[in-house]
Design a protein around this motif. Structure first.
Motif, PDB file in Angstrom:
ATOM      1  N   ALA A  55      47.112  48.134  37.797  1.00  0.00           N
ATOM      2  CA  ALA A  55      47.086  48.920  39.034  1.00  0.00           C
ATOM      3  C   ALA A  55      46.464  50.293  38.802  1.00  0.00           C
ATOM      4  O   ALA A  55      45.669  50.767  39.625  1.00  0.00           O
ATOM      5  N   GLY A  56      46.791  50.927  37.697  1.00  0.00           N
ATOM      6  CA  GLY A  56      46.220  52.240  37.402  1.00  0.00           C
ATOM      7  C   GLY A  56      44.720  52.189  37.166  1.00  0.00           C
ATOM      8  O   GLY A  56      43.968  53.035  37.659  1.00  0.00           O
ATOM      9  N   LEU A  57      44.268  51.171  36.438  1.00  0.00           N
ATOM     10  CA  LEU A  57      42.840  51.051  36.151  1.00  0.00           C
ATOM     11  C   LEU A  57      42.053  50.624  37.398  1.00  0.00           C
ATOM     12  O   LEU A  57      40.931  51.091  37.618  1.00  0.00           O
ATOM     13  N   VAL A  58      42.640  49.765  38.217  1.00  0.00           N
ATOM     14  CA  VAL A  58      41.996  49.382  39.471  1.00  0.00           C
ATOM     15  C   VAL A  58      41.864  50.610  40.368  1.00  0.00           C
ATOM     16  O   VAL A  58      40.825  50.826  41.008  1.00  0.00           O
ATOM     17  N   GLY A 117      37.204  42.287  39.864  1.00  0.00           N
ATOM     18  CA  GLY A 117      37.309  41.446  38.675  1.00  0.00           C
ATOM     19  C   GLY A 117      38.735  41.385  38.158  1.00  0.00           C
ATOM     20  O   GLY A 117      39.182  40.358  37.631  1.00  0.00           O
ATOM     21  N   ALA A 118      39.471  42.465  38.323  1.00  0.00           N
ATOM     22  CA  ALA A 118      40.868  42.503  37.875  1.00  0.00           C
ATOM     23  C   ALA A 118      41.828  42.089  38.979  1.00  0.00           C
ATOM     24  O   ALA A 118      42.895  41.554  38.707  1.00  0.00           O
ATOM     25  N   ASP A 119      41.461  42.354  40.227  1.00  0.00           N
ATOM     26  CA  ASP A 119      42.335  42.039  41.365  1.00  0.00           C
ATOM     27  C   ASP A 119      41.480  41.456  42.488  1.00  0.00           C
ATOM     28  O   ASP A 119      41.038  42.191  43.385  1.00  0.00           O
ATOM     29  N   PRO A 120      41.219  40.130  42.469  1.00  0.00           N
ATOM     30  CA  PRO A 120      40.317  39.522  43.450  1.00  0.00           C
ATOM     31  C   PRO A 120      40.795  39.612  44.895  1.00  0.00           C
ATOM     32  O   PRO A 120      39.990  39.464  45.812  1.00  0.00           O
ATOM     33  N   ASP A 121      42.070  39.863  45.111  1.00  0.00           N
ATOM     34  CA  ASP A 121      42.601  39.945  46.469  1.00  0.00           C
ATOM     35  C   ASP A 121      42.869  41.381  46.912  1.00  0.00           C
ATOM     36  O   ASP A 121      43.706  41.623  47.778  1.00  0.00           O
ATOM     37  N   ARG A 169      36.644  38.819  54.396  1.00  0.00           N
ATOM     38  CA  ARG A 169      37.750  38.527  53.479  1.00  0.00           C
ATOM     39  C   ARG A 169      38.781  39.662  53.526  1.00  0.00           C
ATOM     40  O   ARG A 169      39.989  39.415  53.514  1.00  0.00           O
ATOM     41  N   ALA A 170      38.328  40.897  53.579  1.00  0.00           N
ATOM     42  CA  ALA A 170      39.247  42.042  53.677  1.00  0.00           C
ATOM     43  C   ALA A 170      40.043  41.970  54.977  1.00  0.00           C
ATOM     44  O   ALA A 170      41.245  42.260  54.992  1.00  0.00           O
TER      45      ALA A 170
END
Length: 194
Positions: A66-69, A97-101, A128-129
């Motif tokens: 979460a922090g890096l995203v 890439g880390a959180d596709p949704d 999609r959003a």
């Protein structure tokens, strides 16, 4: 800094933060699209990266992700506020890439695609959003803006290609062009009047 509207300074601070962790095993494991390789430098095996994440608790992995995203999303925001659409798309794609949704990442990448003129990619991301967060007003407004741009684009294409398949108009000037009703002689030229 970003909340104060100082986007260039904020981007520099976020970039320093990402650079500090970019080559760590945890970052490489959480962001499969950003491997952190440097040309000509020694790099560890990718299998070692996932082993490090396995040692962390699921809560710790989620907190780090979460922090890096958030860092990449903030970099995407700063880039878009500065009109750097390709950079905004790259950071939003990294976050995805880390959180596709991530609706926020899809929104940022979609608006950057829209502003850079890539209407098809913008449509995919923004739709999609909207599926993920249908109540979000900013996403709905971006979709409406996209629909307007698509309509304008189609109108321009229609006017541009409207006369492509029509034959060119004939210019009738006395003495220089033959009338379509004048007979031609054997050589294909109009007979002379004397």
């Amino acid at each position: 800094l970003a909340k104060l509207g100082r986007f260039a300074e904020a981007a520099a601070a976020y970039t320093r933060a990402v650079d500090a962790v970019r080559r760590t095993a945890v970052y490489k494991a959480l962001f499969p699209t950003e491997r952190g390789h440097i040309q000509g430098a020694y790099s560890r095996d990718a299998a070692q990266d996932s082993a490090v994440v396995d040692k962390l608790s699921p809560e710790d992995v989620q907190a780090r992700r979460a922090g890096l995203v958030a860092l990449h999303l903030n970099l995407a925001l700063c880039a878009s506020k500065q009109g750097k659409w390709a950079e905004a798309r790259r950071h939003a794609s990294t976050a995805l890439g880390a959180d596709p949704d991530s609706a926020k990442a899809l929104f940022r990448r979609g608006t950057a695609s829209l502003e850079s003129g890539d209407l098809n990619e913008a449509a995919v991301d923004l739709q999609r959003a909207a599926e993920l967060q249908p109540q979000d007003r900013a996403i709905r407004e971006a979709l409406q803006g996209l629909q307007r741009r698509i309509k304008e684009h189609r109108a321009v294409q229609k006017s541009m290609f409207q006369n492509v398949f029509k034959p060119p108009a004939r210019q009738d000037t006395k003495g220089s062009e033959s009338s379509p009703h004048e007979p031609l002689d054997d050589a294909g030229a109009a007979p002379r009047s004397s």
